[in-house]
Scaffold this motif. Structure first.
Motif, short mmCIF file in Angstrom:
data_model
loop_
_atom_site.label_atom_id
_atom_site.label_comp_id
_atom_site.label_asym_id
_atom_site.label_seq_id
_atom_site.Cartn_x
_atom_site.Cartn_y
_atom_site.Cartn_z
N GLN A 1 0.82 -1.21 0.00
CA GLN A 1 0.00 0.00 0.00
C GLN A 1 0.86 1.27 0.00
O GLN A 1 0.53 2.25 -0.68
N SER A 2 1.95 1.24 0.75
CA SER A 2 2.84 2.40 0.79
C SER A 2 3.55 2.60 -0.54
O SER A 2 3.72 3.73 -1.00
N LEU A 3 3.96 1.51 -1.16
CA LEU A 3 4.60 1.60 -2.47
C LEU A 3 3.63 2.15 -3.51
O LEU A 3 4.01 2.95 -4.37
N ARG A 4 2.38 1.76 -3.41
CA ARG A 4 1.38 2.28 -4.34
C ARG A 4 1.19 3.78 -4.14
O ARG A 4 1.11 4.56 -5.10
N GLY A 5 1.14 4.20 -2.87
CA GLY A 5 1.02 5.63 -2.60
C GLY A 5 2.18 6.41 -3.19
O GLY A 5 1.99 7.47 -3.81
N LEU A 6 3.39 5.88 -3.02
CA LEU A 6 4.57 6.54 -3.58
C LEU A 6 4.52 6.57 -5.10
O LEU A 6 4.86 7.58 -5.73
N ALA A 7 4.08 5.47 -5.70
CA ALA A 7 3.98 5.41 -7.16
C ALA A 7 2.98 6.44 -7.67
O ALA A 7 3.21 7.12 -8.68
N GLU A 8 1.85 6.57 -6.97
CA GLU A 8 0.83 7.55 -7.37
C GLU A 8 1.38 8.97 -7.26
O GLU A 8 1.09 9.83 -8.11
N CYS A 9 2.16 9.23 -6.22
CA CYS A 9 2.76 10.56 -6.07
C CYS A 9 3.71 10.87 -7.22
O CYS A 9 3.68 11.97 -7.79
N GLU A 10 4.57 9.91 -7.55
CA GLU A 10 5.52 10.12 -8.64
C GLU A 10 4.80 10.33 -9.96
O GLU A 10 5.22 11.15 -10.79
N ALA A 11 3.69 9.61 -10.17
CA ALA A 11 2.91 9.81 -11.38
C ALA A 11 2.33 11.23 -11.41
O ALA A 11 2.33 11.89 -12.45
N SER A 12 1.87 11.70 -10.27
CA SER A 12 1.32 13.05 -10.18
C SER A 12 2.39 14.11 -10.43
O SER A 12 2.08 15.22 -10.89
N LEU A 13 3.64 13.77 -10.14
CA LEU A 13 4.77 14.67 -10.36
C LEU A 13 5.41 14.46 -11.74
O LEU A 13 6.45 15.03 -12.04
N ASP A 14 4.79 13.61 -12.55
CA ASP A 14 5.26 13.31 -13.91
C ASP A 14 6.61 12.62 -13.96
O ASP A 14 7.30 12.68 -14.98
N ASP A 15 7.00 11.95 -12.88
CA ASP A 15 8.20 11.12 -12.91
C ASP A 15 7.75 9.69 -13.22
O ASP A 15 7.61 8.85 -12.33
N TRP A 16 7.52 9.45 -14.49
CA TRP A 16 6.92 8.19 -14.90
C TRP A 16 7.87 7.02 -14.75
O TRP A 16 7.44 5.88 -14.54
N THR A 17 9.18 7.26 -14.86
CA THR A 17 10.15 6.19 -14.67
C THR A 17 10.11 5.67 -13.24
O THR A 17 10.07 4.46 -13.00
N GLU A 18 10.11 6.59 -12.29
CA GLU A 18 10.06 6.19 -10.88
C GLU A 18 8.69 5.61 -10.53
O GLU A 18 8.59 4.66 -9.76
N ALA A 19 7.64 6.16 -11.12
CA ALA A 19 6.30 5.63 -10.89
C ALA A 19 6.21 4.18 -11.35
O ALA A 19 5.63 3.32 -10.66
N THR A 20 6.80 3.90 -12.50
CA THR A 20 6.80 2.54 -13.03
C THR A 20 7.57 1.60 -12.12
O THR A 20 7.11 0.49 -11.80
#
Length: 207
Positions: free
Chosen positions: A71-90
């Motif tokens: 759940q925490s990893l998903r939250g972090l991934a969603e944040c990175e997506a919102s910040l347009d860091d798609w590599t880190e989000a992936t």
């Protein structure tokens, strides 16, 4: 999730007081996770990331693979997506997905597939992006998570527009689906944002 942030903050403060008084470690991680979503829904991405990181740290101390970790990893991934860091989000979404599948957490797996679909669409990977949308729908429908299904409908509209380079009838239908679900939940802010997206779609098509 209904954006009643002041009332939510009061509840979070009361929860933290009770958690610290009782010395509850797992509940402390859950507090940070919920605090992360409280920040996330207000678009405070950096503060949300910090809260999710603290939840992840506690979760990993408890065990390498558990629901707190996914759940925490998903939250972090969603944040990175919102910040347009798609590599880190992936990267974060794939790591979280592996954990969610390992522990049988279908709701988180579905949400992780949604993040991946968006990230892959930004990379132009049509086949895998569409496949991830389908997997997200399968998982989230199975668990009946209405809010995440609404967010999936928004993601579908975004992905279709990104892959096709234009807004299509299918993306508009996805926005309609999201609006119906947000209205059902009483999530008025999200409903308004979705309707504005639909209006922008119609205006771009001269409808």
């Amino acid at each position: 999730l209904r954006h009643q942030f002041r009332d939510a903050s009061t509840c979070l403060d009361a929860a933290l007081t009770a958690i610290e008084k009782a010395g509850l470690v797992r509940e402390k991680a859950i507090f940070f996770e919920y605090s992360g979503w409280w920040q996330f829904e207000q678009k405070h991405w950096i503060a949300a990331k910090e809260a999710f990181r603290r939840a992840l740290e506690i979760g990993r101390r408890l065990s390498p693979a558990n629901d707190l970790v996914s759940q925490s990893l998903r939250g972090l991934a969603e944040c990175e997506a919102s910040l347009d860091d798609w590599t880190e989000a992936t990267r974060l979404a794939r790591e979280g997905l592996e954990t969610a599948i390992q522990i049988g957490e279908r709701a988180e797996a579905g949400s992780m597939y949604r993040v991946l679909a968006r990230a892959l669409a930004h990379d132009g990977d049509r086949e895998e992006s569409v496949a991830c949308l389908a997997k997200a729908d399968e998982c989230l429908t199975a668990v009946g998570d209405v809010y995440e299904l609404a967010r999936l409908a928004l993601a579908r509209a975004e992905v279709l527009e990104k892959l096709d380079g234009t807004q299509s009838r299918e993306s508009l239908l996805a926005l309609d689906d999201a609006a119906v679900l947000f209205q059902r939940l009483g999530a008025h802010d999200q409903l308004s944002e979705t309707r504005w997206l639909s209006i922008a779609h119609h205006r771009s098509k001269g409808m």
